[in-house]
Design an enzyme around this catalytic site. Structure first.
Site, PDB file in Angstrom:
ATOM      1  N   TYR A  31     -11.256 -28.400  36.473  1.00 22.08           N
ATOM      2  CA  TYR A  31     -12.635 -28.293  35.995  1.00 22.08           C
ATOM      3  C   TYR A  31     -13.226 -27.006  36.566  1.00 22.08           C
ATOM      4  O   TYR A  31     -13.622 -26.950  37.735  1.00 22.08           O
ATOM      5  CB  TYR A  31     -13.469 -29.482  36.454  1.00 22.08           C
ATOM      6  CG  TYR A  31     -13.141 -30.798  35.804  1.00 22.08           C
ATOM      7  CD1 TYR A  31     -12.298 -30.881  34.693  1.00 22.08           C
ATOM      8  CD2 TYR A  31     -13.676 -31.979  36.294  1.00 22.08           C
ATOM      9  CE1 TYR A  31     -12.010 -32.095  34.101  1.00 22.08           C
ATOM     10  CE2 TYR A  31     -13.397 -33.202  35.694  1.00 22.08           C
ATOM     11  CZ  TYR A  31     -12.553 -33.255  34.608  1.00 22.08           C
ATOM     12  OH  TYR A  31     -12.259 -34.463  34.031  1.00 22.08           O
ATOM     13  N   PHE A  57     -15.180 -40.057  28.132  1.00 22.32           N
ATOM     14  CA  PHE A  57     -15.740 -39.868  26.791  1.00 22.32           C
ATOM     15  C   PHE A  57     -16.376 -41.151  26.265  1.00 22.32           C
ATOM     16  O   PHE A  57     -16.433 -41.381  25.059  1.00 22.32           O
ATOM     17  CB  PHE A  57     -14.700 -39.351  25.797  1.00 22.32           C
ATOM     18  CG  PHE A  57     -14.118 -38.016  26.157  1.00 22.32           C
ATOM     19  CD1 PHE A  57     -14.922 -36.999  26.642  1.00 22.32           C
ATOM     20  CD2 PHE A  57     -12.767 -37.758  26.002  1.00 22.32           C
ATOM     21  CE1 PHE A  57     -14.396 -35.766  26.980  1.00 22.32           C
ATOM     22  CE2 PHE A  57     -12.225 -36.523  26.333  1.00 22.32           C
ATOM     23  CZ  PHE A  57     -13.036 -35.521  26.822  1.00 22.32           C
ATOM     24  N   GLY A  64     -17.352 -40.124  22.824  1.00 22.39           N
ATOM     25  CA  GLY A  64     -16.482 -40.732  21.832  1.00 22.39           C
ATOM     26  C   GLY A  64     -15.514 -39.738  21.218  1.00 22.39           C
ATOM     27  O   GLY A  64     -14.936 -38.889  21.919  1.00 22.39           O
ATOM     28  N   PRO A  65     -15.319 -39.775  19.883  1.00 23.12           N
ATOM     29  CA  PRO A  65     -14.361 -38.882  19.229  1.00 23.12           C
ATOM     30  C   PRO A  65     -14.712 -37.401  19.353  1.00 23.12           C
ATOM     31  O   PRO A  65     -13.854 -36.546  19.130  1.00 23.12           O
ATOM     32  CB  PRO A  65     -14.400 -39.331  17.755  1.00 23.12           C
ATOM     33  CG  PRO A  65     -14.920 -40.727  17.793  1.00 23.12           C
ATOM     34  CD  PRO A  65     -15.873 -40.760  18.934  1.00 23.12           C
TER      35      PRO A  65
END
Length: 281
Positions: A57, A205, A209-210
């Site tokens: 990161y 996530f 999400g997606p």
């Protein structure tokens, strides 16, 4: 002010932590690192005792406004914000991507030790670049480092149940980190299977999400919006609350570099969804 313990507690190995933690991936894109440092400190002040980070990161392009233009790593920001660390804090990090050899993996571990400023890492997750296939050779490297006393606990990221079982035959696995959300459901069967093995599931996530690395959007399913209105919270908070409702072994680590979003994420731990609401979602 709602604190992280509103979500209850779970276990990472033999350590008890609040189920609502903090993810550090979104700290590095912000040019003003002082804000990122304030967010990390605020998370701990609000009761977060489980912070997720990674060796990889780092600020986009490796450059932030830090004097000489050197890259800033999330691990460095965490150290600047919190070192010396609270005794109860669990710092989980990830290694693996772009590590082609055993020496590369060892180097990633030592880099985390140096950047975090510790002599032993609380938890190291092996980040797999693909689901499926053998991980034994790479996991044994981390198991050896654990035996040397450089790592307390081990976990996996982006793993299948077969890979969990393969790794568990080498050394104890205390958690699995996979992408998972109300609209990203490929691991519905994995969560209870891990619970039966005493292994925590740490979804990432959960809010995005997606969209994954692109972050959260305002494009929500109508059921999410309706239930958010009922509870007087945001759709993002409902997404996070849904995740926490998937099992007592689920530990959420929503990430943000925004102080307001941090407070909203932690407050989502106090949202209690009904059976009908869960069915609708």
């Amino acid at each position: 002010m709602i604190r992280a313990d509103a979500a209850g507690v779970g276990k990472l190995g033999d350590r008890v932590v609040n189920r609502l933690g903090f993810g550090s991936m979104r700290l590095t894109p912000r040019a003003d690192t002082s804000v990122a440092i304030k967010v990390v400190r605020a998370a701990v002040e609000l009761g977060v005792d489980h912070i997720d980070t990674a060796a990889f990161y780092v600020s986009p392009g490796g450059v932030l406004d830090v004097g000489e233009g050197a890259p800033r790593y999330a691990t460095e920001l965490i150290r600047e914000a919190l070192h010396p660390y609270p005794r109860e804090l669990v710092l989980a990090t990830k290694v693996g991507p772009w590590a082609e050899t055993a020496d590369d993996l060892r180097a990633h571990v030592h880099e985390n030790l140096r950047r975090l400023g510790v002599e032993r890492l609380d938890l190291v997750n092996l980040r797999l670049t693909r689901r499926g296939g053998s991980l034994a050779e790479r996991f044994r490297v981390l198991a050896d480092l654990r035996a040397e006393g450089l790592i307390r606990d081990l976990g996996l990221s982006n793993a299948t149940l077969d890979q969990v079982d393969e790794a568990s035959a080498i050394a104890p696995v205390v958690c699995v980190q996979n992408s998972y959300a109300v609209d990203l459901r490929r691991d519905d069967d994995l969560v209870p299977a891990l619970a039966a093995r005493g292994i925590a599931f740490v979804p990432f996530f959960a809010i995005a999400g997606p969209r994954r690395e692109d972050g959260a959007s305002d494009d929500h399913d109508e059921a999410v919006r309706r239930i958010a209105r009922t509870h007087g919270v945001t759709p993002h908070q409902i997404r996070l609350a849904w995740t926490l409702h998937q099992g007592p072994n689920v530990l959420a680590v929503p990430g943000t570099g925004d102080p307001r979003h941090l407070r909203e994420n932690i407050a989502a731990g106090a949202v209690r969804l009904t059976a009908d609401e869960l069915a609708a979602l």
